[in-house]
Scaffold this motif. Structure first.
Motif, PDB file in Angstrom:
ATOM      1  N   LYS A  74      69.424  75.525  54.868  1.00 41.69           N
ATOM      2  CA  LYS A  74      69.349  75.452  53.514  1.00 41.69           C
ATOM      3  C   LYS A  74      70.515  74.379  53.122  1.00 41.69           C
ATOM      4  CE  LYS A  74      68.121  80.091  52.720  1.00 41.69           C
ATOM      5  NZ  LYS A  74      68.037  81.665  51.995  1.00 41.69           N
ATOM      6  N   GLY A  75      71.014  73.813  53.999  1.00 37.26           N
ATOM      7  CA  GLY A  75      72.060  72.410  53.455  1.00 37.26           C
ATOM      8  C   GLY A  75      73.423  72.989  53.664  1.00 37.26           C
ATOM      9  N   ARG A  76      73.574  74.276  54.371  1.00 35.96           N
ATOM     10  CA  ARG A  76      74.954  74.655  54.301  1.00 35.96           C
ATOM     11  C   ARG A  76      75.378  74.600  55.841  1.00 35.96           C
ATOM     12  NH1 ARG A  76      72.989  78.685  50.666  1.00 35.96           N
ATOM     13  NH2 ARG A  76      72.308  80.042  52.732  1.00 35.96           N
ATOM     14  N   PHE A  77      76.547  73.723  56.212  1.00 37.03           N
ATOM     15  CA  PHE A  77      76.783  73.272  57.419  1.00 37.03           C
ATOM     16  C   PHE A  77      77.973  74.115  57.796  1.00 37.03           C
ATOM     17  CE2 PHE A  77      74.057  70.107  56.177  1.00 37.03           C
ATOM     18  CZ  PHE A  77      73.358  69.512  57.504  1.00 37.03           C
ATOM     19  N   SER A  78      77.945  74.449  59.083  1.00 34.34           N
ATOM     20  CA  SER A  78      79.198  75.093  59.896  1.00 34.34           C
ATOM     21  C   SER A  78      79.572  74.205  60.996  1.00 34.34           C
ATOM     22  CB  SER A  78      79.121  76.832  60.226  1.00 34.34           C
ATOM     23  OG  SER A  78      78.041  76.645  61.038  1.00 34.34           O
ATOM     24  N   ARG A  79      81.253  74.043  61.328  1.00 28.27           N
ATOM     25  CA  ARG A  79      81.505  73.244  62.431  1.00 28.27           C
ATOM     26  C   ARG A  79      81.061  73.793  63.942  1.00 28.27           C
ATOM     27  NH1 ARG A  79      85.102  69.280  61.951  1.00 28.27           N
ATOM     28  NH2 ARG A  79      84.368  69.051  59.995  1.00 28.27           N
ATOM     29  N   SER A  80      80.259  72.950  64.858  1.00 31.20           N
ATOM     30  CA  SER A  80      80.118  73.601  65.954  1.00 31.20           C
ATOM     31  C   SER A  80      81.687  73.363  66.820  1.00 31.20           C
ATOM     32  CB  SER A  80      79.206  72.465  66.677  1.00 31.20           C
ATOM     33  OG  SER A  80      79.238  72.864  67.989  1.00 31.20           O
ATOM     34  N   PRO A  81      81.908  74.509  67.930  1.00 30.36           N
ATOM     35  CA  PRO A  81      82.917  74.218  68.714  1.00 30.36           C
ATOM     36  C   PRO A  81      82.935  73.288  69.590  1.00 30.36           C
ATOM     37  CG  PRO A  81      81.415  76.021  69.443  1.00 30.36           C
ATOM     38  CD  PRO A  81      80.875  75.420  68.009  1.00 30.36           C
ATOM     39  N   GLN A  82      81.643  72.607  69.765  1.00 31.90           N
ATOM     40  CA  GLN A  82      81.492  71.359  70.712  1.00 31.90           C
ATOM     41  C   GLN A  82      82.781  70.163  70.248  1.00 31.90           C
ATOM     42  OE1 GLN A  82      78.773  70.793  73.071  1.00 31.90           O
ATOM     43  NE2 GLN A  82      80.310  69.547  73.855  1.00 31.90           N
ATOM     44  N   VAL A  83      83.229  69.700  71.589  1.00 31.24           N
ATOM     45  CA  VAL A  83      84.318  68.728  71.239  1.00 31.24           C
ATOM     46  C   VAL A  83      83.523  67.482  71.951  1.00 31.24           C
ATOM     47  CG1 VAL A  83      86.593  67.854  71.791  1.00 31.24           C
ATOM     48  CG2 VAL A  83      86.044  70.155  71.122  1.00 31.24           C
ATOM     49  N   PHE A  84      83.544  66.215  71.300  1.00 32.17           N
ATOM     50  CA  PHE A  84      83.248  65.110  71.907  1.00 32.17           C
ATOM     51  C   PHE A  84      84.332  64.140  71.867  1.00 32.17           C
ATOM     52  CE2 PHE A  84      79.329  66.802  69.832  1.00 32.17           C
ATOM     53  CZ  PHE A  84      78.486  66.890  71.077  1.00 32.17           C
ATOM     54  N   ASP A  85      84.614  63.100  72.711  1.00 37.33           N
ATOM     55  CA  ASP A  85      85.354  62.106  72.673  1.00 37.33           C
ATOM     56  C   ASP A  85      85.342  61.088  71.497  1.00 37.33           C
ATOM     57  OD1 ASP A  85      86.422  63.009  75.196  1.00 37.33           O
ATOM     58  OD2 ASP A  85      84.953  61.620  76.009  1.00 37.33           O
ATOM     59  N   PRO A  86      86.318  60.497  71.020  1.00 39.68           N
ATOM     60  CA  PRO A  86      86.058  59.451  70.004  1.00 39.68           C
ATOM     61  C   PRO A  86      85.088  58.345  70.146  1.00 39.68           C
ATOM     62  CG  PRO A  86      88.435  59.944  70.234  1.00 39.68           C
ATOM     63  CD  PRO A  86      87.713  60.605  71.437  1.00 39.68           C
ATOM     64  N   GLY A  87      84.325  57.699  69.397  1.00 41.93           N
ATOM     65  CA  GLY A  87      83.426  56.776  69.853  1.00 41.93           C
ATOM     66  C   GLY A  87      83.239  55.660  68.680  1.00 41.93           C
ATOM     67  N   THR A  88      83.105  54.513  69.350  1.00 45.24           N
ATOM     68  CA  THR A  88      82.773  53.359  68.172  1.00 45.24           C
ATOM     69  C   THR A  88      81.234  53.360  67.746  1.00 45.24           C
ATOM     70  OG1 THR A  88      82.172  51.975  69.950  1.00 45.24           O
ATOM     71  CG2 THR A  88      84.544  51.975  69.388  1.00 45.24           C
ATOM     72  N   GLY A  89      80.625  53.827  68.229  1.00 47.64           N
ATOM     73  CA  GLY A  89      79.215  54.095  67.870  1.00 47.64           C
ATOM     74  C   GLY A  89      78.335  55.077  68.521  1.00 47.64           C
ATOM     75  N   ALA A  90      77.194  55.537  68.148  1.00 51.68           N
ATOM     76  CA  ALA A  90      76.358  56.434  68.602  1.00 51.68           C
ATOM     77  C   ALA A  90      74.773  56.595  68.251  1.00 51.68           C
ATOM     78  CB  ALA A  90      77.084  58.059  68.460  1.00 51.68           C
ATOM     79  N   ALA A  91      74.248  57.147  69.155  1.00 54.70           N
ATOM     80  CA  ALA A  91      72.633  57.067  68.801  1.00 54.70           C
ATOM     81  C   ALA A  91      72.183  58.447  69.422  1.00 54.70           C
ATOM     82  CB  ALA A  91      71.947  55.821  69.438  1.00 54.70           C
ATOM     83  N   MET A  92      71.188  59.005  69.036  1.00 55.37           N
ATOM     84  CA  MET A  92      70.677  60.482  69.217  1.00 55.37           C
ATOM     85  C   MET A  92      69.064  60.030  69.744  1.00 55.37           C
ATOM     86  SD  MET A  92      70.470  63.906  66.983  1.00 55.37           S
ATOM     87  CE  MET A  92      72.074  64.046  66.732  1.00 55.37           C
ATOM     88  N   GLY A  93      68.644  60.866  70.696  1.00 62.04           N
ATOM     89  CA  GLY A  93      67.215  60.815  71.278  1.00 62.04           C
ATOM     90  C   GLY A  93      67.461  61.600  72.673  1.00 62.04           C
ATOM     91  N   ASP A  94      66.079  61.768  72.894  1.00 63.58           N
ATOM     92  CA  ASP A  94      65.858  62.651  73.974  1.00 63.58           C
ATOM     93  C   ASP A  94      65.812  61.973  75.193  1.00 63.58           C
ATOM     94  OD1 ASP A  94      64.805  64.313  76.050  1.00 63.58           O
ATOM     95  OD2 ASP A  94      62.864  64.476  75.300  1.00 63.58           O
ATOM     96  N   LEU A  95      66.905  61.801  76.083  1.00 72.13           N
ATOM     97  CA  LEU A  95      67.112  60.978  76.961  1.00 72.13           C
ATOM     98  C   LEU A  95      66.815  61.417  78.355  1.00 72.13           C
ATOM     99  CD1 LEU A  95      70.745  59.666  76.039  1.00 72.13           C
ATOM    100  CD2 LEU A  95      68.820  58.645  75.302  1.00 72.13           C
ATOM    101  N   ASP A  96      66.506  62.746  78.566  1.00 65.74           N
ATOM    102  CA  ASP A  96      66.208  63.292  79.911  1.00 65.74           C
ATOM    103  C   ASP A  96      64.833  63.870  79.805  1.00 65.74           C
ATOM    104  OD1 ASP A  96      66.979  65.455  78.328  1.00 65.74           O
ATOM    105  OD2 ASP A  96      68.192  66.328  79.610  1.00 65.74           O
ATOM    106  N   GLY A  97      64.127  63.716  78.848  1.00 58.76           N
ATOM    107  CA  GLY A  97      62.823  63.900  78.774  1.00 58.76           C
ATOM    108  C   GLY A  97      62.539  65.496  78.473  1.00 58.76           C
ATOM    109  N   ASP A  98      63.407  66.391  78.210  1.00 57.63           N
ATOM    110  CA  ASP A  98      63.201  67.897  78.080  1.00 57.63           C
ATOM    111  C   ASP A  98      62.940  68.269  76.655  1.00 57.63           C
ATOM    112  OD1 ASP A  98      65.721  67.468  76.948  1.00 57.63           O
ATOM    113  OD2 ASP A  98      66.771  68.975  78.103  1.00 57.63           O
ATOM    114  N   GLY A  99      62.720  67.143  75.899  1.00 62.92           N
ATOM    115  CA  GLY A  99      62.346  67.661  74.408  1.00 62.92           C
ATOM    116  C   GLY A  99      63.449  67.862  73.652  1.00 62.92           C
ATOM    117  N   HIS A 100      64.845  67.704  73.869  1.00 66.37           N
ATOM    118  CA  HIS A 100      65.939  67.981  73.192  1.00 66.37           C
ATOM    119  C   HIS A 100      66.837  66.592  73.009  1.00 66.37           C
ATOM    120  CE1 HIS A 100      64.992  71.950  74.239  1.00 66.37           C
ATOM    121  NE2 HIS A 100      65.349  71.939  75.442  1.00 66.37           N
TER     122      HIS A 100
END
Length: 401
Positions: free
Chosen positions: A98-124
């Protein structure tokens, strides 16, 4: 295996086909219509709306925002949000539908750019981060939990990345734009999320963004890179793909130097990909944003439009007013972003909508609250004292009375 890309991009590579209609009638039919006008049916015109966005009030992360990404990372059927920042860990926020967001505990490194896509062919949807001297792949388990995959990839001041099937083998590869007059790079995927450097070194400019699309309609994705920097010649470039992931400079330049960002989409309804370029006034360059129209063969011409006189940082395309064509959202340094409405023929006018998102540095477009309209996830940088707060704006179009 079919390559799957997800919503995101310092820039959104969508295209909408234009609408065309034709009709023929014999003299006899025309006479009958005149004799019985009540039988003639006129399709109602689409409602004219005022574009209006509402700040959700949610804080989806803070920092020097470099990329806003959207995609269903946890497999629950709604769109989640990732904020890539260069001065703090990148943040993932999960949507409740419904457009209400909560922060995931997942931690990523800082980045200068990013892209999203299914990179390993598992559908995610997985993640590819650029980090300056290195790049990193993160693989998703389908529930929104990511793990680093393999060693980091060596780069020279990587600044942005776009994903697409560059070599025609059915998986998503990576085109990386680099800063500081370093050559752009192409990394090829083995289908399981492991990337190798193709060895190509493309140009010696300062890339600020990259977007992929088949601009010459030969069936493979080409690359358009916006370049920005003090040196002359840093204009937007078109790299043509031979279908096997090998790129050559087309020799075509889209505008002067110092472009901040570029987006591709069918802006004039003729079925090919045009370019909307957000320009900065860095180094005294002309600041107006520009629309470049494609002849269908990858040859672009300046439409002559001068859109705004701002120091633009970003551009994203989407149908914000629901009339079936692609409009444009541009972020600017120290000023409110603009929403430019398309007439369907590639001519843009300022909607008058003003969003309190100064220093908007990247955006992503999707229906985040399930109401069918295109909402905005906007990242911001911290230049000149900006707060770097990422904001979620709900699209609330209002019928014009």
């Amino acid at each position: 295996m079919t390559a799957r890309a997800f919503v995101g991009i310092s820039c959104l590579c969508a295209s909408l086909a234009g609408f065309a209609s034709c009709a023929t009638a014999s003299d006899k039919a025309a006479q009958a219509a005149q004799a019985a006008p009540e039988a003639a049916q006129v399709a109602p015109a689409p409602p004219v709306v005022l574009v209006a966005f509402e700040d959700s009030g949610q804080d989806l992360g803070r920092g020097a925002g470099r990329q806003a990404l959207l995609g269903d990372v946890d497999g629950d059927g709604d769109i989640d949000a990732l904020l890539c920042t260069s001065d703090a860990p990148s943040a993932l926020s999960l949507n409740d539908g419904k457009g209400r967001f909560s922060r995931s505990p997942q931690v990523f490194d800082p980045g200068t750019g990013a892209a999203m896509g299914d990179l390993d062919g598992d559908g995610h949807p997985d993640l590819f981060f650029t980090e300056g001297e290195t790049d990193q792949v993160w693989l998703n388990d389908g529930k929104g939990s990511f793990t680093r995959s393999g060693p980091k990839l060596a780069s020279s001041d990587s600044a942005a990345v776009a994903l697409g099937d560059l070599d025609g083998d059915g998986d998503l590869d990576a085109f990386v734009a680099t800063w500081s007059n370093q050559p752009d790079q192409v990394f090829l995927n083995d289908g399981h999320g492991a990337f190798v450097d193709s060895g190509q070194r493309l140009g010696t400019f300062s890339g600020s963004s990259v977007v992929l699309g088949d601009v010459d309609r030969d069936g493979d994705p080409d690359a358009v890179v916006s370049n920005n920097g003090e040196e002359s010649g840093n204009s937007t470039m078109l790299w043509l793909n031979d279908g096997k992931g090998n790129f050559t400079d087309s020799g075509r330049r889209l505008g002067p130097s110092n472009a901040s960002a570029v987006a591709l989409g069918d802006l004039d309804g003729d079925g090919d990909l045009d370019a909307f370029i957000a320009n900065s006034s860095h180094g005294g360059a002309p600041p107006a944003d520009k629309v470049w129209l494609n002849d269908g063969h990858g040859v672009f011409s300046d439409s002559g439009q001068e859109l705004g006189v701002l120091y633009s940082l970003s551009v994203t395309l989407g149908d914000f007013d629901g009339d079936g064509d692609l409009d444009a959202f541009t972020g600017s340094w120290r000023t409110a972003p603009r929403v430019w409405l398309n007439d369907g023929h590639g001519r843009f006018t300022d909607s008058g909508a003003r969003l309190v998102s100064p220093n908007a540095s990247s955006e992503a477009v999707a229906d985040l609250d399930g109401d069918g309209s295109r909402d905005l996830f906007v990242a911001a940088n911290t230049w000149a004292g900006g707060d770097g707060r990422a904001r979620l704006w709900f699209n609330r179009p209002v019928p014009r009375k």
